[in-house]
Design a protein around this motif. Structure first.
Motif, PDB file in Angstrom:
ATOM      1  N   THR A  67      42.422 -26.866  80.121  1.00 37.57           N
ATOM      2  CA  THR A  67      43.726 -26.214  79.994  1.00 37.57           C
ATOM      3  C   THR A  67      43.758 -25.393  78.715  1.00 37.57           C
ATOM      4  OG1 THR A  67      44.801 -28.021  78.781  1.00 37.57           O
ATOM      5  CG2 THR A  67      44.892 -28.109  81.194  1.00 37.57           C
ATOM      6  N   ASN A  68      44.537 -24.303  78.750  1.00 38.13           N
ATOM      7  CA  ASN A  68      44.673 -23.420  77.593  1.00 38.13           C
ATOM      8  C   ASN A  68      46.114 -22.921  77.567  1.00 38.13           C
ATOM      9  OD1 ASN A  68      44.235 -21.637  75.469  1.00 38.13           O
ATOM     10  ND2 ASN A  68      43.505 -20.010  76.826  1.00 38.13           N
ATOM     11  N   ASN A  69      46.788 -23.118  76.423  1.00 38.78           N
ATOM     12  CA  ASN A  69      48.201 -22.757  76.340  1.00 38.78           C
ATOM     13  C   ASN A  69      48.454 -21.902  75.099  1.00 38.78           C
ATOM     14  OD1 ASN A  69      50.986 -22.673  76.704  1.00 38.78           O
ATOM     15  ND2 ASN A  69      51.297 -24.595  75.602  1.00 38.78           N
ATOM     16  N   PRO A  70      48.324 -20.546  75.224  1.00 38.66           N
ATOM     17  CA  PRO A  70      48.619 -19.668  74.084  1.00 38.66           C
ATOM     18  C   PRO A  70      50.122 -19.399  73.959  1.00 38.66           C
ATOM     19  CG  PRO A  70      47.682 -18.408  75.917  1.00 38.66           C
ATOM     20  CD  PRO A  70      47.760 -19.825  76.369  1.00 38.66           C
ATOM     21  N   VAL A  71      50.645 -19.497  72.732  1.00 35.12           N
ATOM     22  CA  VAL A  71      52.067 -19.280  72.474  1.00 35.12           C
ATOM     23  C   VAL A  71      52.195 -18.318  71.290  1.00 35.12           C
ATOM     24  CG1 VAL A  71      54.245 -20.356  71.813  1.00 35.12           C
ATOM     25  CG2 VAL A  71      52.649 -21.582  73.315  1.00 35.12           C
ATOM     26  N   SER A  72      53.118 -17.369  71.410  1.00 36.60           N
ATOM     27  CA  SER A  72      53.325 -16.413  70.323  1.00 36.60           C
ATOM     28  C   SER A  72      53.831 -17.134  69.083  1.00 36.60           C
ATOM     29  CB  SER A  72      54.338 -15.338  70.739  1.00 36.60           C
ATOM     30  OG  SER A  72      53.824 -14.572  71.803  1.00 36.60           O
ATOM     31  N   LEU A  73      53.228 -16.791  67.953  1.00 39.77           N
ATOM     32  CA  LEU A  73      53.598 -17.418  66.688  1.00 39.77           C
ATOM     33  C   LEU A  73      53.701 -16.306  65.641  1.00 39.77           C
ATOM     34  CD1 LEU A  73      54.072 -20.264  65.451  1.00 39.77           C
ATOM     35  CD2 LEU A  73      51.689 -20.205  64.709  1.00 39.77           C
ATOM     36  N   GLY A  74      54.787 -15.560  65.706  1.00 41.61           N
ATOM     37  CA  GLY A  74      54.945 -14.431  64.798  1.00 41.61           C
ATOM     38  C   GLY A  74      53.941 -13.332  65.110  1.00 41.61           C
ATOM     39  N   LYS A  75      53.136 -13.006  64.137  1.00 39.90           N
ATOM     40  CA  LYS A  75      52.161 -11.928  64.275  1.00 39.90           C
ATOM     41  C   LYS A  75      51.008 -12.306  65.185  1.00 39.90           C
ATOM     42  CE  LYS A  75      49.267  -8.921  61.400  1.00 39.90           C
ATOM     43  NZ  LYS A  75      48.831  -8.637  60.010  1.00 39.90           N
ATOM     44  N   TYR A  76      50.685 -13.610  65.268  1.00 39.52           N
ATOM     45  CA  TYR A  76      49.530 -14.065  66.042  1.00 39.52           C
ATOM     46  C   TYR A  76      49.964 -15.025  67.150  1.00 39.52           C
ATOM     47  CZ  TYR A  76      47.167 -12.371  61.827  1.00 39.52           C
ATOM     48  OH  TYR A  76      46.730 -11.615  60.781  1.00 39.52           O
ATOM     49  N   LYS A  77      48.984 -15.440  67.940  1.00 44.92           N
ATOM     50  CA  LYS A  77      49.192 -16.461  68.966  1.00 44.92           C
ATOM     51  C   LYS A  77      48.540 -17.766  68.515  1.00 44.92           C
ATOM     52  CE  LYS A  77      49.404 -13.519  73.086  1.00 44.92           C
ATOM     53  NZ  LYS A  77      48.755 -13.187  74.384  1.00 44.92           N
ATOM     54  N   GLN A  78      49.186 -18.869  68.884  1.00 44.73           N
ATOM     55  CA  GLN A  78      48.568 -20.176  68.648  1.00 44.73           C
ATOM     56  C   GLN A  78      48.110 -20.745  69.986  1.00 44.73           C
ATOM     57  OE1 GLN A  78      49.917 -23.375  65.792  1.00 44.73           O
ATOM     58  NE2 GLN A  78      50.530 -24.357  67.720  1.00 44.73           N
ATOM     59  N   TYR A  79      46.872 -21.190  70.037  1.00 44.85           N
ATOM     60  CA  TYR A  79      46.278 -21.724  71.259  1.00 44.85           C
ATOM     61  C   TYR A  79      46.235 -23.253  71.179  1.00 44.85           C
ATOM     62  CZ  TYR A  79      44.692 -17.041  72.588  1.00 44.85           C
ATOM     63  OH  TYR A  79      44.630 -15.717  72.946  1.00 44.85           O
ATOM     64  N   SER A  80      46.711 -23.903  72.228  1.00 53.59           N
ATOM     65  CA  SER A  80      46.566 -25.355  72.376  1.00 53.59           C
ATOM     66  C   SER A  80      45.616 -25.598  73.549  1.00 53.59           C
ATOM     67  CB  SER A  80      47.915 -26.027  72.647  1.00 53.59           C
ATOM     68  OG  SER A  80      48.793 -25.831  71.556  1.00 53.59           O
ATOM     69  N   VAL A  81      44.502 -26.252  73.269  1.00 49.89           N
ATOM     70  CA  VAL A  81      43.419 -26.355  74.245  1.00 49.89           C
ATOM     71  C   VAL A  81      43.060 -27.821  74.472  1.00 49.89           C
ATOM     72  CG1 VAL A  81      41.053 -25.672  74.801  1.00 49.89           C
ATOM     73  CG2 VAL A  81      42.523 -24.127  73.486  1.00 49.89           C
ATOM     74  N   THR A  82      42.807 -28.186  75.730  1.00 49.31           N
ATOM     75  CA  THR A  82      42.238 -29.489  76.065  1.00 49.31           C
ATOM     76  C   THR A  82      40.945 -29.281  76.840  1.00 49.31           C
ATOM     77  OG1 THR A  82      43.502 -29.645  78.135  1.00 49.31           O
ATOM     78  CG2 THR A  82      44.477 -30.623  76.163  1.00 49.31           C
ATOM     79  N   ALA A  83      40.011 -30.195  76.663  1.00 45.33           N
ATOM     80  CA  ALA A  83      38.708 -30.077  77.312  1.00 45.33           C
ATOM     81  C   ALA A  83      38.199 -31.459  77.687  1.00 45.33           C
ATOM     82  CB  ALA A  83      37.715 -29.376  76.385  1.00 45.33           C
ATOM     83  N   ILE A  84      37.342 -31.520  78.691  1.00 46.10           N
ATOM     84  CA  ILE A  84      36.742 -32.773  79.155  1.00 46.10           C
ATOM     85  C   ILE A  84      35.228 -32.689  78.964  1.00 46.10           C
ATOM     86  CG2 ILE A  84      36.355 -34.274  81.150  1.00 46.10           C
ATOM     87  CD1 ILE A  84      39.040 -33.562  82.182  1.00 46.10           C
ATOM     88  N   HIS A  85      34.629 -33.801  78.687  1.00 47.32           N
ATOM     89  CA  HIS A  85      33.197 -33.866  78.413  1.00 47.32           C
ATOM     90  C   HIS A  85      32.381 -33.133  79.476  1.00 47.32           C
ATOM     91  CE1 HIS A  85      29.218 -35.647  77.618  1.00 47.32           C
ATOM     92  NE2 HIS A  85      29.686 -35.869  76.398  1.00 47.32           N
ATOM     93  N   ILE A  86      31.305 -32.523  79.045  1.00 46.51           N
ATOM     94  CA  ILE A  86      30.483 -31.678  79.904  1.00 46.51           C
ATOM     95  C   ILE A  86      29.927 -32.431  81.114  1.00 46.51           C
ATOM     96  CG2 ILE A  86      28.307 -32.121  78.685  1.00 46.51           C
ATOM     97  CD1 ILE A  86      29.492 -28.678  79.922  1.00 46.51           C
TER      98      ILE A  86
END
Length: 592
Positions: A67-86
């Motif tokens: 999952t990837n959740n980019p959110v606007s944070l003023g001038k830039y975006k903040q990404y919240s990412v989750t990942a599962i073992h390969i």
């Protein structure tokens, strides 16, 4: 700092925040983090796409983004990412094939990882397992975690694309957590809703035998035939025939007869002799194969003709007659082998000309020649099972938890067990013991101060599966096992350790009950003393009430005299007002 690689193989490093890893026993490890799309992280942000891989330098493990959740944070975006073992890539494969009957763990794992990047390492030896309904027909990782792990009794952990398999993970005496010393708090939760104390089971089904007078065939076969009837016997080259093969095989010996797709055309494979299907499985060299056993003692194997288990149309327990279609050939040849020796023993004698394997061509040819003789047409009783009658079992057993007697727990029944593969009572009892749940589900949790960031050193080995001790602030020690570990490899945030279920010994519950009894006894004594004091106070109050009544009556009597005097004075005053003088005088003056 984390490393990222997309599906094109492009790689870069980027600065991440709140990097959190959770390792849990029997599950895929997970990774989560956030980062801001600053100029130095711009490339990494563009690589946050499906199937991108993140590598954590602290443990050198790789995780695939889910999952990837980019959110606007003023001038830039903040990404919240989750990942599962390969290793979750194992879920990409759906296993169509099925292995039947008794199989080794290695054969099952080989089937799961076939055509994948996954490898495995077996750190212990495991007994073979008899599958009642076969193994396969599901996603590879589900078959690993939900089927094989319980069937063979193992635990596992992942090291990137390698699965490590052991009977039991972890080591003993690996840590000591002391409340208010190297942990900030210890809490636990006990769940009693799943407890069972009694279980019963049955095994070894009894086959009901009846005579089938209408089938025209039998489990013994009676008659013989060729696997491709439209061709008949056909012709065979030297390498296809039984016996000496010209030096192509070990010992120059061929232990069966090969029906090639060119000289024996057709896809339908017909039974050459009647019997009962006893094995349907996969084995290296034989590929997918099926073995049919007849009452006249023949074990007939059909192999190398089926690229998939689904091409074999009969199943273990089926009774077939000569000429029945048992499967569909989709390879370049069918190999038929015939033996009167136990099949698993005969396989060990492959390519050995010692009489174990018989000549299929002669047996089928001679059998066909004698098909019309009276001696070969005797009908045999067919083994069938009345579908309207429930299956009966030879072995019945039960198991009662010792806690019923030692800790006075009630009889709580678990779901009964039926196992067609168990053939002796001891094995059934062991399975019943393993299946009962005569203990509460208990989970301990604590916040662990990660001392790698300061000078205080505790020799604690924090790995999932490890065993150790908890000591609370009252000095009580409890042995536990790490079930889950959430840690923050790139920050000083306190880690969280969760300990899995602890199976209580009956003695512990006896101690608990005794302590509860003693506590209740003490409380009872305190209560009785308090009641006695109250009763004593009530008796004193009666005396006070009596004294109060005496005083009150005396006060009332005194008041009556005073009131009478007041009434006399009021009477005299009334008389003066009326006559102008006091009674007893003539001039209105008082007597001196």
């Amino acid at each position: 700092m984390l490393f990222v690689q997309n599906v094109n193989g492009d790689q870069t490093a980027f600065k991440a925040n709140n990097v959190q890893i959770t390792d849990t026993l029997g599950q895929y490890p997970t990774l989560s983090f956030t980062f801001v799309e600053t100029p130095e992280n711009e490339v990494a942000a563009q690589m946050m796409i499906p199937f991108t891989i993140i590598e954590v330098p602290e443990n050198k493990q790789r995780y695939r983004i889910v999952t990837n959740n980019p959110v606007s944070l003023g001038k830039y975006k903040q990404y919240s990412v989750t990942a599962i073992h390969i290793a979750k890539d194992l879920h990409n494969k759906y296993v169509d094939e099925r292995l039947e009957n008794t199989q080794s763990l290695k054969a099952c794992l080989d089937l799961l990882i076939k055509d994948t990047q996954i490898k495995y390492v077996l750190h212990d030896n495991f007994d073979n397992y008899a599958f009642s309904e076969g193994f396969g027909g599901g996603y590879a990782d589900d078959l690993l975690m939900q089927n094989l792990a319980s069937d063979f009794g193992f635990e596992f952990y992942f090291d990137n694309y390698t699965i490590h398999i052991q009977k039991k993970l972890g080591t003993k005496e690996s840590f000591l957590f002391i409340d208010n010393a190297n942990v900030s708090k210890i809490s636990y939760n006990e769940d009693y809703s799943t407890i069972t104390t009694y279980i019963k089971g049955q095994a070894k089904p009894i086959v009901q035998e009846t005579t089938d007078e209408t089938s025209g065939g039998s489990s013994s076969g009676g008659s013989w035939g060729w696997p491709f009837p439209s061709v008949g016997e056909g012709s065979f080259s030297l390498g296809q025939r039984f016996g000496y093969d010209g030096g192509f095989r070990p010992n120059s010996f061929h232990d069966g007869l090969d029906f090639g797709s060119v000289d024996h055309h057709g896809s339908e494979v017909h039974a050459v002799h009647g019997g009962k299907v006893i094995i349907k499985s996969y084995m290296g060299g034989l590929e997918n194969y099926v073995v049919i056993h007849s009452d006249d003692g023949y074990n007939i194997v059909y192999q190398e003709a089926f690229s998939s288990m689904s091409n074999i149309k009969v199943n273990v327990g089926d009774v077939v007659n000569t000429g029945d279609v048992i499967g569909y050939r989709n390879t370049d040849h069918l190999h038929i082998g015939i033996t009167k020796v136990d099949f698993n023993t005969a396989v060990g004698k492959s390519f050995t000309n010692d009489g174990t394997w018989l000549n299929p061509q002669e047996i089928i040819r001679n059998g066909i020649a004698n098909n019309n003789s009276d001696s070969d047409v005797v009908e045999q009783p067919t083994e069938t099972v009345d579908e309207d009658k429930p299956t009966e079992y030879e072995i019945h057993s039960e198991y009662v938890s010792p806690l019923v007697e030692k800790a006075h727990w009630p009889k709580v029944e678990a779901e009964p067990i039926t196992d067609d593969n168990i053939t002796d009572e001891n094995t059934l009892i062991n399975k019943l013991k393993a299946s009962i749940h005569d203990y509460p589900d208990i989970e301990y949790t604590l916040d662990y101060a990660n001392f790698k960031y300061n000078s205080v050193k505790f020799n604690n080995d924090i790995k999932v599966g490890n065993y150790g001790w908890l000591r609370d602030r009252f000095g009580i020690d409890v042995e536990v096992r790490i079930n889950s570990y959430t840690w923050y490899p790139q920050s000083k945030q306190a880690d969280t350790v969760t300990f899995g279920n602890k199976r209580f010994d009956p003695v512990e519950w006896q101690v608990r009950n005794q302590k509860a009894f003693e506590r209740n006894k003490k409380l009872g004594e305190i209560l009785r003393n308090q009641i006695a004091k109250v009763q004593g106070s009530m008796m004193s109050q009666d005396k006070w009430d009596s004294r109060f009544n005496e005083i009150n009556n005396s006060f009332i009597n005194s008041n009556k005299e005073i009131l009478k005097q007041f009434e006399d004075i009021n009477t005299r005053l009334d008389s003066i007002e009326k006559t102008g003088k006091e009674e007893g005088g003539s001039d209105g003056t008082s007597e001196s």
